[in-house]
Design an enzyme around this catalytic site. Sequence first.
Site, PDB file in Angstrom:
ATOM      1  N   ARG A   1       0.384   5.406   1.179  1.00 47.22           N
ATOM      2  CA  ARG A   1      -0.495   6.308   1.919  1.00 47.22           C
ATOM      3  C   ARG A   1      -0.369   7.737   1.408  1.00 47.22           C
ATOM      4  O   ARG A   1       0.720   8.194   1.074  1.00 47.22           O
ATOM      5  CB  ARG A   1      -0.160   6.305   3.412  1.00 47.22           C
ATOM      6  CG  ARG A   1      -0.522   5.030   4.156  1.00 47.22           C
ATOM      7  CD  ARG A   1      -0.348   5.242   5.648  1.00 47.22           C
ATOM      8  NE  ARG A   1      -0.551   4.040   6.429  1.00 47.22           N
ATOM      9  CZ  ARG A   1      -1.737   3.623   6.862  1.00 47.22           C
ATOM     10  NH1 ARG A   1      -2.822   4.319   6.555  1.00 47.22           N
ATOM     11  NH2 ARG A   1      -1.853   2.521   7.579  1.00 47.22           N
TER      12      ARG A   1
ATOM     13  N   LYS B   1       0.835  -1.207   0.000  1.00 49.40           N
ATOM     14  CA  LYS B   1       0.000   0.000   0.000  1.00 49.40           C
ATOM     15  C   LYS B   1       0.865   1.250   0.000  1.00 49.40           C
ATOM     16  O   LYS B   1       2.016   1.248   0.434  1.00 49.40           O
ATOM     17  CB  LYS B   1      -0.915   0.027   1.230  1.00 49.40           C
ATOM     18  CG  LYS B   1      -0.174   0.199   2.555  1.00 49.40           C
ATOM     19  CD  LYS B   1      -1.116   0.194   3.747  1.00 49.40           C
ATOM     20  CE  LYS B   1      -0.307   0.339   5.042  1.00 49.40           C
ATOM     21  NZ  LYS B   1      -1.147   0.282   6.242  1.00 49.40           N
TER      22      LYS B   1
ATOM     23  N   THR C   1      -8.037   2.225  12.489  1.00 51.49           N
ATOM     24  CA  THR C   1      -9.224   2.675  11.751  1.00 51.49           C
ATOM     25  C   THR C   1      -9.839   1.540  10.942  1.00 51.49           C
ATOM     26  O   THR C   1     -10.935   1.684  10.420  1.00 51.49           O
ATOM     27  CB  THR C   1      -8.866   3.823  10.797  1.00 51.49           C
ATOM     28  OG1 THR C   1      -7.969   3.341   9.791  1.00 51.49           O
ATOM     29  CG2 THR C   1      -8.219   4.979  11.548  1.00 51.49           C
TER      30      THR C   1
END
Length: 310
Positions: free
Chosen positions: A194, A192, A223
């Site tokens: 960000r 990933k 989250t």
Amino acid sequence: MNQKVLFFSTRSGLELSKNIAHHYGKFLGKVRFLEFSDGEYTPCFEQSVRGSRVFLIGSTFPPVDNLMELLLMSDAARRASAQNITLVIPYFGWARQDHKDQPRTPIAAKLVANLMVASGARRVMTMDLHADQIQGFFDIPVDHLYASRIFIDYIKKLNMDQLTIASPDMGGAKRARSYAGYLRTDVVICYKERKKANEIEFMNLIGNVKNKNIILIDDMVDTAGTLTEAANLIKKQGAKSIRAIATHPVLSGNSYDKIKNSELEELVITDTIPLKEKNDKIKVLSCASLFAEVMQSVHNDESISNKFII
């Protein structure tokens, strides 16, 4: 050993602390908190701790009161002549700030370690630190436990074929490989990028998940953005089922809704942090017995190496 053993808890972790004490064969000692109208408070032990081994139990997740309570209790025990003070911190908060990733920022994990030592702690016991090197921030012994002993048994009981372990990001690749090596399964990794903290720009999958039963492994879920995005991506790639395992249920913001609406069949966590609400997809496994066993071994000056699986 003849040394008296006493258990005390911060206010935020009473249920887990009671369970740990129960598995050890003890009761929690009573702590009275004197409250001031401006929000200041001071803890007071309602029994003597002189000459005792004192275990102070409490996770240090935000708000900062949870950390402050533990520090004040440690200082109180030191000033009351406790012989040994061990801080039992199931979840070590502020651990994500273990280095400077940009100029003019603190290293909060090191600061917290310094505060704990300054408060009088002689030993720290914690579980699944976000970064292993945080152990080196302390100048006192650190017993770093791993929830793998709890989770491995659970995974085996699922008795799934075509099992594959997955990491939701590159940072957890080592952890995923450890599980995969022990269980003799394949491993896949999500990559990933960000935009900023808690916001994912894009995610790719490294490895084959088609017709596989996937278990995502992580140390914490905050989250739930990374975890649910990974689960949704893996489902699109043809996985048969997707579960997730995470030691610390930080679960902030709208994480409960994200989990509920995701492709996850279930999220398995421990009770290092109390849940804020119920969720049909979330299953809690207690870490109380593991902590109690290690605390017993520490008190008896016994090895704890047999408490580790991976």
